[in-house]
Design an enzyme around this catalytic site. Structure first.
Site, PDB file in Angstrom:
ATOM      1  N   TYR A  94       0.773  -1.259   0.000  1.00 52.58           N
ATOM      2  CA  TYR A  94       0.000   0.000   0.000  1.00 52.58           C
ATOM      3  C   TYR A  94       0.797   1.298   0.000  1.00 52.58           C
ATOM      4  O   TYR A  94       0.659   2.120  -0.899  1.00 52.58           O
ATOM      5  CB  TYR A  94      -0.949   0.052   1.213  1.00 52.58           C
ATOM      6  CG  TYR A  94      -1.937  -1.066   1.247  1.00 52.58           C
ATOM      7  CD1 TYR A  94      -3.092  -1.019   0.477  1.00 52.58           C
ATOM      8  CD2 TYR A  94      -1.704  -2.180   2.041  1.00 52.58           C
ATOM      9  CE1 TYR A  94      -4.001  -2.055   0.504  1.00 52.58           C
ATOM     10  CE2 TYR A  94      -2.620  -3.225   2.068  1.00 52.58           C
ATOM     11  CZ  TYR A  94      -3.761  -3.160   1.295  1.00 52.58           C
ATOM     12  OH  TYR A  94      -4.650  -4.191   1.325  1.00 52.58           O
ATOM     13  N   ARG A 176     -11.414  -5.771  -2.919  1.00 55.75           N
ATOM     14  CA  ARG A 176     -11.588  -7.002  -3.706  1.00 55.75           C
ATOM     15  C   ARG A 176     -11.831  -8.211  -2.832  1.00 55.75           C
ATOM     16  O   ARG A 176     -12.430  -9.200  -3.250  1.00 55.75           O
ATOM     17  CB  ARG A 176     -10.347  -7.260  -4.578  1.00 55.75           C
ATOM     18  CG  ARG A 176      -9.115  -7.519  -3.755  1.00 55.75           C
ATOM     19  CD  ARG A 176      -7.934  -8.156  -4.465  1.00 55.75           C
ATOM     20  NE  ARG A 176      -6.881  -8.352  -3.488  1.00 55.75           N
ATOM     21  CZ  ARG A 176      -6.685  -9.458  -2.777  1.00 55.75           C
ATOM     22  NH1 ARG A 176      -7.443 -10.521  -2.955  1.00 55.75           N
ATOM     23  NH2 ARG A 176      -5.725  -9.533  -1.877  1.00 55.75           N
ATOM     24  N   ASP A 179     -12.266  -9.757   4.809  1.00 51.94           N
ATOM     25  CA  ASP A 179     -12.387 -10.624   5.984  1.00 51.94           C
ATOM     26  C   ASP A 179     -13.347  -9.900   6.938  1.00 51.94           C
ATOM     27  O   ASP A 179     -12.960  -8.948   7.626  1.00 51.94           O
ATOM     28  CB  ASP A 179     -10.977 -10.785   6.569  1.00 51.94           C
ATOM     29  CG  ASP A 179     -10.912 -11.519   7.896  1.00 51.94           C
ATOM     30  OD1 ASP A 179     -11.961 -11.728   8.547  1.00 51.94           O
ATOM     31  OD2 ASP A 179      -9.778 -11.879   8.286  1.00 51.94           O
TER      32      ASP A 179
HETATM   33  N1  THF Z   1      -5.633 -11.189   5.984  1.00 52.17           N
HETATM   34  C1  THF Z   1      -6.736 -11.652   6.614  1.00 52.17           C
HETATM   35  N2  THF Z   1      -6.960 -12.953   6.671  1.00 52.17           N
HETATM   36  N3  THF Z   1      -7.616 -10.804   7.194  1.00 52.17           N
HETATM   37  C2  THF Z   1      -7.408  -9.455   7.159  1.00 52.17           C
HETATM   38  O1  THF Z   1      -8.252  -8.708   7.717  1.00 52.17           O
HETATM   39  C3  THF Z   1      -6.278  -8.941   6.495  1.00 52.17           C
HETATM   40  N4  THF Z   1      -6.029  -7.572   6.391  1.00 52.17           N
HETATM   41  C4  THF Z   1      -4.650  -7.154   6.316  1.00 52.17           C
HETATM   42  C5  THF Z   1      -3.924  -8.104   5.477  1.00 52.17           C
HETATM   43  N5  THF Z   1      -4.282  -9.378   5.352  1.00 52.17           N
HETATM   44  C6  THF Z   1      -5.399  -9.850   5.933  1.00 52.17           C
HETATM   45  C7  THF Z   1      -4.078  -7.100   7.717  1.00 52.17           C
HETATM   46  N6  THF Z   1      -4.956  -6.447   8.642  1.00 52.17           N
HETATM   47  C8  THF Z   1      -5.997  -7.959  12.356  1.00 52.17           C
HETATM   48  C9  THF Z   1      -6.593  -6.802  11.882  1.00 52.17           C
HETATM   49  C10 THF Z   1      -6.254  -6.316  10.636  1.00 52.17           C
HETATM   50  C11 THF Z   1      -5.316  -6.986   9.857  1.00 52.17           C
HETATM   51  C12 THF Z   1      -4.731  -8.157  10.334  1.00 52.17           C
HETATM   52  C13 THF Z   1      -5.065  -8.634  11.579  1.00 52.17           C
HETATM   53  C14 THF Z   1      -6.299  -8.493  13.724  1.00 52.17           C
HETATM   54  O2  THF Z   1      -5.793  -9.534  14.110  1.00 52.17           O
HETATM   55  N7  THF Z   1      -7.107  -7.803  14.531  1.00 52.17           N
HETATM   56  C15 THF Z   1      -7.404  -8.229  15.900  1.00 52.17           C
HETATM   57  C16 THF Z   1      -6.337  -7.697  16.833  1.00 52.17           C
HETATM   58  C17 THF Z   1      -6.193  -6.210  16.806  1.00 52.17           C
HETATM   59  C18 THF Z   1      -4.852  -5.660  17.273  1.00 52.17           C
HETATM   60  O3  THF Z   1      -3.966  -6.389  17.720  1.00 52.17           O
HETATM   61  O4  THF Z   1      -4.689  -4.454  17.186  1.00 52.17           O
HETATM   62  C19 THF Z   1      -8.792  -7.761  16.265  1.00 52.17           C
HETATM   63  O5  THF Z   1      -9.354  -8.315  17.217  1.00 52.17           O
HETATM   64  O6  THF Z   1      -9.323  -6.858  15.612  1.00 52.17           O
HETATM   65  C20 THF Z   1      -7.076  -6.574   6.223  1.00 52.17           C
HETATM   66  O7  THF Z   1      -6.845  -5.457   5.524  1.00 52.17           O
END
Ligand code: THF
Length: 274
Positions: A94, A176, A179
């Site tokens: 990005y 696109r 999750d």
């Molecule tokens: N891959 C997958 N499988 N899901 C995604 O949402 C995702 N993204 C980005 C890139 N690949 C992806 C990464 N963004 C969390 C939140 C956003 C992410 C990745 C992980 C997550 O684990 N959130 C938890 C913990 C929050 C924290 O530690 O701050 C949560 O409970 O929200 C989407 O663009």
């Protein structure tokens, strides 16, 4: 956040069971749209507690054009750890495409601000993170792709467009792949915040954030968490206050953001598919 809960219900009721790259399996629909009027409050999901700090630092990191997780790590943000190589690099993801498209010194964010200030009726105010020339080779590891100057992951929020009418700035994002349990609440808050920041530096009021989806999915290992959220009553939206002194999009800092009145239900944990 009725819009988010409606999306969740729609996918639980109409989604097809579909395999995916990560091997987890999902319930999925193709094509969906949500609209958020930013004058009605800041669109943060209230049926679980969101970690706003990760969202703000991730956005500031994109705007810096940074693609190494060092800056995120300094601030204890772990959401990109799973995809980085041993040096913390993610390849031209990005931030790189926003500020230095295809390594051709095309700064899409500066160009966008310039266009908004001088020609707000333009229908060409887009930023694209999608760059076919750096898409990863799916037969290779994240690490190998980064070593070959490819992105570790193709962008999920692929491109976005701005629109000005009646002194209000709106933004529409095409995502696109989405999750719905983990990423989407982050993505909504992140783009709502970006729209507010750009509105402020262009002397516009925030209008709407419109979130358009390609493959919108709920991972099979998030169903329990999703049902728990559906059983909770949504709460009033908080308000986001930006430091009004900031007039340059690249000058925002973590302390320039104040969220008021966020009283969510408690955190719900879920594993991220890598
Ligand atoms: N891959 C997958 N499988 N899901 C995604 O949402 C995702 N993204 C980005 C890139 N690949 C992806 C990464 N963004 C969390 C939140 C956003 C992410 C990745 C992980 C997550 O684990 N959130 C938890 C913990 C929050 C924290 O530690 O701050 C949560 O409970 O929200 C989407 O663009």
């Amino acid at each position: 956040m009725k819009q988010y809960l409606d999306l969740v219900k729609h996918v639980m009721e109409n989604g097809c069971q579909k395999g995916d790259r990560t091997g987890t399996g999902t319930k999925s629909v193709f094509g969906y749209q949500m609209r958020f009027d930013l004058s009605e409050g800041f669109p943060m999901v209230t049926t679980k507690k969101l970690h706003l700090k990760s969202i703000i630092y991730e956005l500031l990191w994109f705007l810096k054009g940074d693609t190494n997780i060092g800056y995120l790590k300094e601030h204890n943000v772990k959401i990109w750890d799973a995809w980085a190589d041993k040096n913390g690099d993610l390849g031209p993801v990005y931030g790189h495409q926003w500020r230095n498209w295809n390594s051709e010194e095309i700064d899409q964010i500066s160009d966008l601000i310039q266009e908004l200030k001088t020609n707000p009726n333009s229908r060409r105010m887009l930023v694209s993170a999608w760059n076919p020339s750096v898409l990863p080779d799916t037969t290779k590891s994240f690490e190998e792709n980064v070593a070959n100057n490819k992105a570790a992951l193709p962008p999920c929020h692929a491109f976005f467009q701005f629109y000005v009418a009646d002194g209000k700035l709106s933004c529409q994002l095409y995502q696109r792949s989405a999750d719905i349990f983990l990423g989407v609440p982050f993505n909504i808050a992140s783009y709502a915040l970006l729209t507010m920041m750009i509105a402020q530096v262009c002397d516009l009021e925030p209008g709407e954030f419109i979130h358009t989806f390609g493959d919108a999915h709920i991972y099979n290992n998030h169903f329990e968490q999703i049902e728990l959220q559906l059983s909770r009553e949504p709460r009033p939206l908080p308000k986001m206050i930006l430091n009004p002194a900031v007039k340059n999009i690249f000058d925002f800092d973590y302390n320039d953001f104040t969220l008021v009145g966020y009283e969510p239900h408690e955190t719900i944990k879920g594993n991220v598919a890598v």
